[in-house]
Write an enzyme that holds these catalytic residues in place. Structure first.
Site, PDB file in Angstrom:
ATOM      1  N   SER A  28       0.826  -1.208   0.000  1.00  0.00           N
ATOM      2  CA  SER A  28       0.000   0.000   0.000  1.00  0.00           C
ATOM      3  C   SER A  28       0.859   1.255   0.000  1.00  0.00           C
ATOM      4  O   SER A  28       1.695   1.435   0.895  1.00  0.00           O
ATOM      5  CB  SER A  28      -0.898   0.027   1.241  1.00  0.00           C
ATOM      6  OG  SER A  28      -1.906  -0.935   1.136  1.00  0.00           O
ATOM      7  N   HIS A  59      -3.143   0.649  -4.672  1.00  0.00           N
ATOM      8  CA  HIS A  59      -2.638  -0.521  -5.404  1.00  0.00           C
ATOM      9  C   HIS A  59      -3.067  -0.365  -6.864  1.00  0.00           C
ATOM     10  O   HIS A  59      -4.224  -0.592  -7.210  1.00  0.00           O
ATOM     11  CB  HIS A  59      -3.213  -1.819  -4.822  1.00  0.00           C
ATOM     12  CG  HIS A  59      -2.707  -2.128  -3.454  1.00  0.00           C
ATOM     13  ND1 HIS A  59      -1.736  -3.072  -3.221  1.00  0.00           N
ATOM     14  CD2 HIS A  59      -3.013  -1.594  -2.255  1.00  0.00           C
ATOM     15  CE1 HIS A  59      -1.474  -3.114  -1.918  1.00  0.00           C
ATOM     16  NE2 HIS A  59      -2.239  -2.219  -1.309  1.00  0.00           N
ATOM     17  N   HIS A  81      -5.188  -9.206  -1.749  1.00  0.00           N
ATOM     18  CA  HIS A  81      -5.350  -9.535  -0.334  1.00  0.00           C
ATOM     19  C   HIS A  81      -6.496 -10.529  -0.176  1.00  0.00           C
ATOM     20  O   HIS A  81      -7.473 -10.492  -0.925  1.00  0.00           O
ATOM     21  CB  HIS A  81      -5.670  -8.275   0.488  1.00  0.00           C
ATOM     22  CG  HIS A  81      -4.699  -7.148   0.318  1.00  0.00           C
ATOM     23  ND1 HIS A  81      -4.782  -6.258  -0.734  1.00  0.00           N
ATOM     24  CD2 HIS A  81      -3.618  -6.765   1.046  1.00  0.00           C
ATOM     25  CE1 HIS A  81      -3.783  -5.365  -0.631  1.00  0.00           C
ATOM     26  NE2 HIS A  81      -3.063  -5.661   0.437  1.00  0.00           N
ATOM     27  N   TYR A  83      -8.698 -10.469   2.121  1.00  0.00           N
ATOM     28  CA  TYR A  83      -9.949  -9.798   2.481  1.00  0.00           C
ATOM     29  C   TYR A  83     -10.698  -9.248   1.275  1.00  0.00           C
ATOM     30  O   TYR A  83     -11.862  -8.880   1.368  1.00  0.00           O
ATOM     31  CB  TYR A  83      -9.703  -8.670   3.513  1.00  0.00           C
ATOM     32  CG  TYR A  83      -8.864  -7.515   3.004  1.00  0.00           C
ATOM     33  CD1 TYR A  83      -9.373  -6.571   2.117  1.00  0.00           C
ATOM     34  CD2 TYR A  83      -7.542  -7.371   3.416  1.00  0.00           C
ATOM     35  CE1 TYR A  83      -8.588  -5.522   1.634  1.00  0.00           C
ATOM     36  CE2 TYR A  83      -6.756  -6.340   2.952  1.00  0.00           C
ATOM     37  CZ  TYR A  83      -7.285  -5.414   2.056  1.00  0.00           C
ATOM     38  OH  TYR A  83      -6.496  -4.404   1.588  1.00  0.00           O
ATOM     39  N   GLU A  84     -10.015  -9.170   0.123  1.00  0.00           N
ATOM     40  CA  GLU A  84     -10.717  -8.699  -1.079  1.00  0.00           C
ATOM     41  C   GLU A  84     -11.700  -9.762  -1.586  1.00  0.00           C
ATOM     42  O   GLU A  84     -12.483  -9.503  -2.506  1.00  0.00           O
ATOM     43  CB  GLU A  84      -9.711  -8.345  -2.183  1.00  0.00           C
ATOM     44  CG  GLU A  84      -8.863  -7.122  -1.861  1.00  0.00           C
ATOM     45  CD  GLU A  84      -7.790  -6.874  -2.910  1.00  0.00           C
ATOM     46  OE1 GLU A  84      -8.108  -6.338  -3.981  1.00  0.00           O
ATOM     47  OE2 GLU A  84      -6.608  -7.224  -2.650  1.00  0.00           O
ATOM     48  N   ALA A 111       2.778  -2.113   3.940  1.00  0.00           N
ATOM     49  CA  ALA A 111       2.499  -1.094   4.950  1.00  0.00           C
ATOM     50  C   ALA A 111       1.983  -1.849   6.165  1.00  0.00           C
ATOM     51  O   ALA A 111       1.101  -2.705   6.017  1.00  0.00           O
ATOM     52  CB  ALA A 111       1.443  -0.129   4.424  1.00  0.00           C
ATOM     53  N   MET A 209      -2.081  -7.188   6.720  1.00  0.00           N
ATOM     54  CA  MET A 209      -3.099  -8.081   6.118  1.00  0.00           C
ATOM     55  C   MET A 209      -2.596  -8.698   4.825  1.00  0.00           C
ATOM     56  O   MET A 209      -3.390  -8.996   3.929  1.00  0.00           O
ATOM     57  CB  MET A 209      -4.381  -7.276   5.860  1.00  0.00           C
ATOM     58  CG  MET A 209      -4.878  -6.462   7.035  1.00  0.00           C
ATOM     59  SD  MET A 209      -6.169  -5.307   6.535  1.00  0.00           S
ATOM     60  CE  MET A 209      -6.231  -4.203   7.964  1.00  0.00           C
ATOM     61  N   SER A 210      -1.283  -8.842   4.702  1.00  0.00           N
ATOM     62  CA  SER A 210      -0.757  -9.389   3.444  1.00  0.00           C
ATOM     63  C   SER A 210       0.512 -10.187   3.723  1.00  0.00           C
ATOM     64  O   SER A 210       0.704 -10.690   4.827  1.00  0.00           O
ATOM     65  CB  SER A 210      -0.435  -8.231   2.481  1.00  0.00           C
ATOM     66  OG  SER A 210       0.673  -7.474   2.969  1.00  0.00           O
ATOM     67  N   ASN A 233       1.762   3.345  10.861  1.00  0.00           N
ATOM     68  CA  ASN A 233       1.001   3.862  12.004  1.00  0.00           C
ATOM     69  C   ASN A 233       1.302   2.938  13.174  1.00  0.00           C
ATOM     70  O   ASN A 233       1.809   1.842  12.983  1.00  0.00           O
ATOM     71  CB  ASN A 233      -0.509   3.817  11.697  1.00  0.00           C
ATOM     72  CG  ASN A 233      -0.934   2.424  11.264  1.00  0.00           C
ATOM     73  OD1 ASN A 233      -0.807   2.059  10.092  1.00  0.00           O
ATOM     74  ND2 ASN A 233      -1.394   1.631  12.204  1.00  0.00           N
ATOM     75  N   HIS A 245      -6.915   4.137   6.399  1.00  0.00           N
ATOM     76  CA  HIS A 245      -6.075   3.804   5.240  1.00  0.00           C
ATOM     77  C   HIS A 245      -5.439   5.085   4.668  1.00  0.00           C
ATOM     78  O   HIS A 245      -4.343   5.046   4.120  1.00  0.00           O
ATOM     79  CB  HIS A 245      -6.918   3.070   4.182  1.00  0.00           C
ATOM     80  CG  HIS A 245      -6.105   2.439   3.088  1.00  0.00           C
ATOM     81  ND1 HIS A 245      -5.072   1.542   3.336  1.00  0.00           N
ATOM     82  CD2 HIS A 245      -6.156   2.574   1.732  1.00  0.00           C
ATOM     83  CE1 HIS A 245      -4.534   1.170   2.171  1.00  0.00           C
ATOM     84  NE2 HIS A 245      -5.178   1.777   1.202  1.00  0.00           N
TER      85      HIS A 245
HETATM   86  C1  R1P Z   1      -4.650  -1.314   5.296  1.00  0.00           C
HETATM   87  O1  R1P Z   1      -4.412   0.054   5.409  1.00  0.00           O
HETATM   88  C2  R1P Z   1      -3.983  -1.934   4.108  1.00  0.00           C
HETATM   89  O2  R1P Z   1      -2.562  -1.604   4.135  1.00  0.00           O
HETATM   90  C3  R1P Z   1      -1.787  -2.786   4.142  1.00  0.00           C
HETATM   91  C4  R1P Z   1      -2.719  -3.811   4.775  1.00  0.00           C
HETATM   92  O3  R1P Z   1      -2.332  -5.154   4.503  1.00  0.00           O
HETATM   93  C5  R1P Z   1      -4.055  -3.454   4.170  1.00  0.00           C
HETATM   94  O4  R1P Z   1      -4.207  -3.978   2.881  1.00  0.00           O
HETATM   95  O5  R1P Z   1      -1.535  -3.078   2.771  1.00  0.00           O
HETATM   96  P1  R1P Z   1      -0.319  -3.935   2.199  1.00  0.00           P
HETATM   97  O6  R1P Z   1      -0.063  -5.039   3.160  1.00  0.00           O
HETATM   98  O7  R1P Z   1      -0.772  -4.428   0.866  1.00  0.00           O
HETATM   99  O8  R1P Z   1       0.868  -3.009   2.071  1.00  0.00           O
END
Ligand code: R1P
Length: 272
Positions: A28, A59, A81, A83-84, A111, A209-210, A233, A245
């Site tokens: 992200s 993204h 992800h 969660y998508e 992130a 979350m990734s 954060n 976000h």
């Molecule tokens: C939440 O703000 C998003 O940022 C992070 C989290 O996993 C979620 O998708 O994204 P990336 O892990 O894709 O960087």
């Protein structure tokens, strides 16, 4: 799945006209790295056979191939992800495709929320290891042995030499880089303060979350992995402020220059 992976790989190789040696997954707000690629060929995900498409802000949804710090890279400007609504196999499909294209190394970025209280927003963290707290695993199902073994070893999923390389570069460049354990939750809710306390007790330094599914699949395929989190954060309960976000994207913007110079030097010095 093997056929689908090979079809996607063949399509990309034909379009790119060159063989990438290093895969990059940009998290992200971190897609800016792809803008540094020289003579880029950008292929939107919806053109690549069997590829999912990006649905999350920050993204972009394209694969960018070209030269970065003297190496030919294939950079995912946007990832998928769980969660998508994608399956774990869909989330990790691009990693299979990178391997099928002949790439042996992958650099995964994200992130993440800081769990370790000595971290601060804007810090970069080299991922030393992860905890899969997603309640799922991309390798569940029949094992296609062309991809890797049924029971992959995860004792050095994050390649020690690459961690050492990144630490050495950080030292030389005077970047105060952290090192720690990434815990993957499914999202899309941010973690509660209680979950963040749990993550800390479990040994986590950052949450997100990734990454975890991608690294499992890379390890399955015997790829060398380096992971870098941008602490965007502090996770819930540490500071008295809600998470968003927008804030995540803002922090990646703030840390952009350091992130770019750090990663570019790592790419330059990686032995592939
Ligand atoms: C939440 O703000 C998003 O940022 C992070 C989290 O996993 C979620 O998708 O994204 P990336 O892990 O894709 O960087």
């Amino acid at each position: 799945m093997l056929n689908k992976v090979n079809e996607a790989a063949a399509y990309i190789l034909e379009k790119a006209g060159q063989k990438p040696e290093l895969g990059l997954i940009l998290g992200s707000g971190l897609g800016v790295l792809a803008e540094e690629i020289e003579n880029p060929i950008a292929i939107p995900y919806n053109e690549i056979p069997h590829f999912p498409v990006s649905t999350v802000e920050g993204h972009k949804g394209q694969l960018v191939i070209g030269a970065l710090s003297g190496k030919i890279v294939a950079a995912m400007q946007g990832r998928f992800h769980y969660y998508e609504g994608y399956s774990m196999q869909e989330v990790t499909f691009p990693v299979r495709v990178m391997k099928a294209m002949g790439m042996s190394h992958i650099l995964v970025t994200n992130a993440a929320g800081g769990v370790n209280e000595s971290f601060k927003p804007g810090d970069l963290m080299i991922i030393a290891d992860h905890i899969n707290y997603m309640g799922a695993n991309p390798l569940i199902g029949p094992n296609e042995k062309e991809f890797g073994p049924r029971f992959p070893d995860m004792s050095s999923a994050y390649t020690k030499e690459l961690v050492a390389l990144a630490e050495g570069i950080a030292k030389e460049e005077n970047i105060d880089v952290k090192k720690g354990v990434y815990i993957g939750f499914t999202g899309p809710t941010y973690e509660t303060p209680a979950e963040v306390r749990m993550a800390r007790i479990l040994g986590g330094d950052a949450v997100g979350m990734s990454t975890v599914p991608e690294v499992i699949v890379a390890a399955h395929g015997g790829m060398k992995v380096l992971g870098i989190s941008c602490i965007t954060n502090m996770a819930a309960g540490i500071l008295d402020q809600p998470l968003s976000h927008e804030e995540v994207i803002e922090t990646t913007e703030m840390v952009k220059a350091t992130f770019l110079s750090f990663v570019k030097r790592i790419v330059a010095e990686m032995e592939i």
